[in-house]
Design a protein around this motif. Structure first.
Motif, mmCIF file in Angstrom:
data_model
loop_
_atom_site.group_PDB
_atom_site.id
_atom_site.type_symbol
_atom_site.label_atom_id
_atom_site.label_comp_id
_atom_site.label_asym_id
_atom_site.label_seq_id
_atom_site.Cartn_x
_atom_site.Cartn_y
_atom_site.Cartn_z
ATOM 1 N N PRO A 4 13.798 7.025 -3.251
ATOM 2 C CA PRO A 4 14.391 5.978 -4.019
ATOM 3 C C PRO A 4 15.089 6.421 -5.273
ATOM 4 N N ALA A 5 14.726 7.858 -5.974
ATOM 5 C CA ALA A 5 15.653 8.243 -6.792
ATOM 6 C C ALA A 5 16.936 8.399 -6.333
ATOM 7 N N PHE A 36 0.864 -1.254 -0.071
ATOM 8 C CA PHE A 36 0.060 0.229 -0.013
ATOM 9 C C PHE A 36 0.744 1.410 -0.158
ATOM 10 N N ALA A 37 2.000 0.986 -0.774
ATOM 11 C CA ALA A 37 2.992 2.384 -0.877
ATOM 12 C C ALA A 37 3.396 2.997 0.733
ATOM 13 N N PHE A 38 3.478 2.031 1.689
ATOM 14 C CA PHE A 38 3.864 2.469 2.993
ATOM 15 C C PHE A 38 5.297 1.701 3.222
ATOM 16 N N THR A 66 4.664 7.076 -7.211
ATOM 17 C CA THR A 66 4.016 7.921 -6.323
ATOM 18 C C THR A 66 4.599 8.325 -5.009
ATOM 19 N N GLN A 67 4.280 9.386 -4.332
ATOM 20 C CA GLN A 67 4.930 9.844 -3.383
ATOM 21 C C GLN A 67 4.076 10.597 -2.231
ATOM 22 N N GLY A 70 11.822 3.160 -0.920
ATOM 23 C CA GLY A 70 10.575 3.033 -1.142
ATOM 24 C C GLY A 70 9.575 4.000 -1.246
ATOM 25 N N SER A 71 8.301 4.031 -1.417
ATOM 26 C CA SER A 71 7.630 2.900 -1.750
ATOM 27 C C SER A 71 7.785 2.359 -3.339
#
Lengths: 421, 421
Positions: free
Chosen positions: B169-170, B120-122, B160-161, B140-141
């Motif tokens: 992550p970049a 869930f992008a956590f 997404t952020q 992450g995420s």
């Protein structure tokens, strides 16, 4: 027609032990059985499940005291189909409930059914009739939610507004419609139309009822202060005043005079050009976003969209990102300018709709007096008690300061009482 | 490791007829076949479909010139499962594509596959490895989106952020991550975590690549001006500067010196308390909203959530509406104060992350240097070219004025060149 059900009074009776949640559910079920055939407020309904759920232990102690609630069919529900007013989603079952559905359930509300929405909550008329006069439109897009309350079938329903889809049907159906500040209630699980504008709303019989329901569902303290000061009201007819019928002007005038008699300060104001420009901003924002919100349906199932929606989207797709960004800048300026106005006033008083509900079902009526306020994010309430030339309800709209929802609810109750006095 | 693919250069080569979309797809497919076994950037993948789609006529003339694109698996796709990093959604197929998926397709991008998201992008770590050193976390995420670009498997990916899920992550993977202004790209069809914070982002090799992709997908004019003035840069280490490692401080210093040498004006600033308070606001907003965004999963499938997420939600559910509203007020004040700062500067230069990518897979790293900027809605870019103590990438972050994305992209390209010089 059955009398409207007061959510606040029913909850109080349940808490005092004078009624049980099962009694309330049965009262709703009776009204629904008697009237749904004519009113057509529900997209789906399960009265057996409602009756069964109403006997669960502990309901009387919950914030909503086990009241039955109707949810507009544009919101996702696991227990009911979610058809979004479109044949494209016939029988569709989402994987999760909308956040507001979970909040309602957690607060002890019982899902009675899904209320009719126009196609994707846009302008194509729905099968729902106006319970105040069945030959007339209930408005849109929250047609079923407004009608279910007006017909005394449910004490609380949830709707949504992107243009004027809470305040307008509330005015037409003679119920209280409350569009809270943008983002006060979460839109997760709503099929989006325009993410900068889509706002949840509540319908109830009177101001105390929507205040009670909004407080119970959101966990916010919306207990209204009985000693609140008489509000400072600015009457703002807007640049679109010429679109309102004579009886709508008369109703606004009556409301203003009633408020004044009850002790409110009432001043007629012209909105600045910066505020008014928000109306233009609404068009660009809604169009650009709707073209993306319904991109999948447009790309793959265009033939299944109504001509009303199809034509709208076709034009909306021509809005450039630059026009959209310009609209968003106008919107920001309009919000700032509006916020300045609230330094001097507690609420703006304006039209809820152009007049009485339209006869027939060719249109759901005009959101001309709603778009600016949806765009602004400010809380709005349709206050009942006045009627038009043919005896149908004409509501008046109070607009409050962003984030000051309780103050607006208090002003609305003041006005409601003043009108009723 | 394969070299990164430049989206802008590939599109130019396709348009000039030096490459076909099929050549580009094959280059990606080769890199994926060679490296995916180790990197694990994809949640699902269909190279045969990609190869087939790449031969469609007319692709070379589209804005994206038929480039393969990876979409983070938190975004809905009809053609690929959408598992959201959770066993709860194993094999789940949504009814519609996310808006960004439609926009990408309309712009002529070819869906190569879904890139790995954390649950869930956590914060629960994913199986993805950092292509720069496989023993290290990719962050992450948006783990898979960053890794796919770093490994040269794809020229463009969408992430997404909500906290720091694009920029961090970049930075760890040594790619350019661009988080546009809030709402510039639509989040419809994203499984929400926090609707006031969730923001789409893009990954590419260099600044020119994310500018090209963002322009092509959104239809905005992001052609960078080669004669843009040298930017006025404010170095803002923030109240959390002590959380950055020595080599992160050194990288920030190097970047600032490089910019100055290249002709930028560089000033060290302290952020006002009002701006910094936005960091607190983020916590209340994210927590309150996440507890509602995952209400269905919590109410019905709590046992299927990771302990990381379960514990977070359990605490988040205690945030009251009043604390949430207070957070939103702080957020608004922080945004206003930040906007004042941009009267004097074109961009803020700050840390992208606390340091190099963490070794091992116990954590995805800290979003300490990202939350404030996500909350602000301001556009952010991770600029590459610097390395830390062990030779892994350390990015620096440029933050721009809300809505002035092109100016930020121009400043970022200036800085990237200055660092490379």
């Amino acid at each position: 027609m059955t009398e409207m059900l007061s959510a606040a009074a029913l909850a109080q009776a349940v808490r005092a032990g004078r009624l049980t949640p099962a009694d309330v559910a049965e009262r709703c079920a009776e009204a629904i059985r008697a009237q749904e055939g004519e009113v057509r407020a529900f997209a789906s309904l399960d009265l057996d499940a409602l009756t069964a759920k109403a006997t669960s232990p502990g309901l009387a102690e919950t914030p909503l005291a086990g009241l039955p609630v109707g949810i507009k069919d544009i919101l996702d529900t696991v227990d009911f189909p979610t058809e979004r007013g479109s044949p494209l989603y016939a029988g569709y079952r989402p994987a999760t409930d909308a956040a507001i559905v979970r909040m309602t359930a957690r607060a002890g509300g019982l899902m009675a059914g899904k209320t009719v929405t126009t196609e994707f909550a846009f302008m194509q008329p729905s099968p729902t009739r106006n319970p105040r006069r069945l030959s007339h439109s209930p408005g849109g897009s929250s047609a079923g939610s407004a009608a279910a309350v007006a017909a005394g079938m449910l004490p609380v329903t949830i709707g949504t507004q992107t243009g004027g889809s809470v305040i307008r049907p509330a005015s037409y159906c003679g119920v209280t419609g409350y569009k809270p500040s943008y983002k006060m209630l979460p839109v997760l699980g709503l099929k989006p139309f325009s993410w900068s504008l889509d706002t949840l709303g509540l319908f109830g019989a009177h101001v105390a009822d929507v205040a009670f329901a909004a407080g119970a569902i959101s966990g916010r303290d919306f207990a209204l202060d009985h000693d609140a000061n008489a509000p400072r009201i600015a009457v703002a007819k807007t640049a679109r005043a010429h679109l309102a019928t004579e009886d709508a002007h008369a109703a606004l005038e009556q409301a203003a005079r009633a408020a004044e008699r009850a002790g409110a300060s009432v001043t007629v104001v012209d909105l600045s050009e910066a505020v008014e420009k928000g109306d233009e901003a609404h068009a660009a924002m809604q169009g650009y976003e709707a073209a993306l919100a319904l991109a999948h349906e447009w790309d793959h199932h265009r033939e299944a969209l109504s001509p009303t929606l199809g034509t709208y989207l076709e034009e909306a797709m021509r809005i450039t990102p630059e026009q959209y960004d310009a609209g968003r800048r106008l919107a920001r300026q309009s919000r700032h300018a509006l916020s300045d106005l609230f330094a001097d006033y507690d609420a703006l008083l304006t039209f809820s709709a152009t007049g009485e509900a339209p006869e027939g079902f060719a249109t759901t009526g005009s959101p001309a007096f709603n778009r600016l306020w949806t765009m602004s994010g400010a809380p709005c309430i349709n206050v009942t008690g006045l009627t038009g030339a043919t005896g149908l309800p004409i509501g008046v709209q109070l607009v409050g300061r962003f984030g000051r929802d309780r103050a607006l609810l208090e002003a609305a109750r003041f006005l409601e009482r003043a009108i009723g006095a």
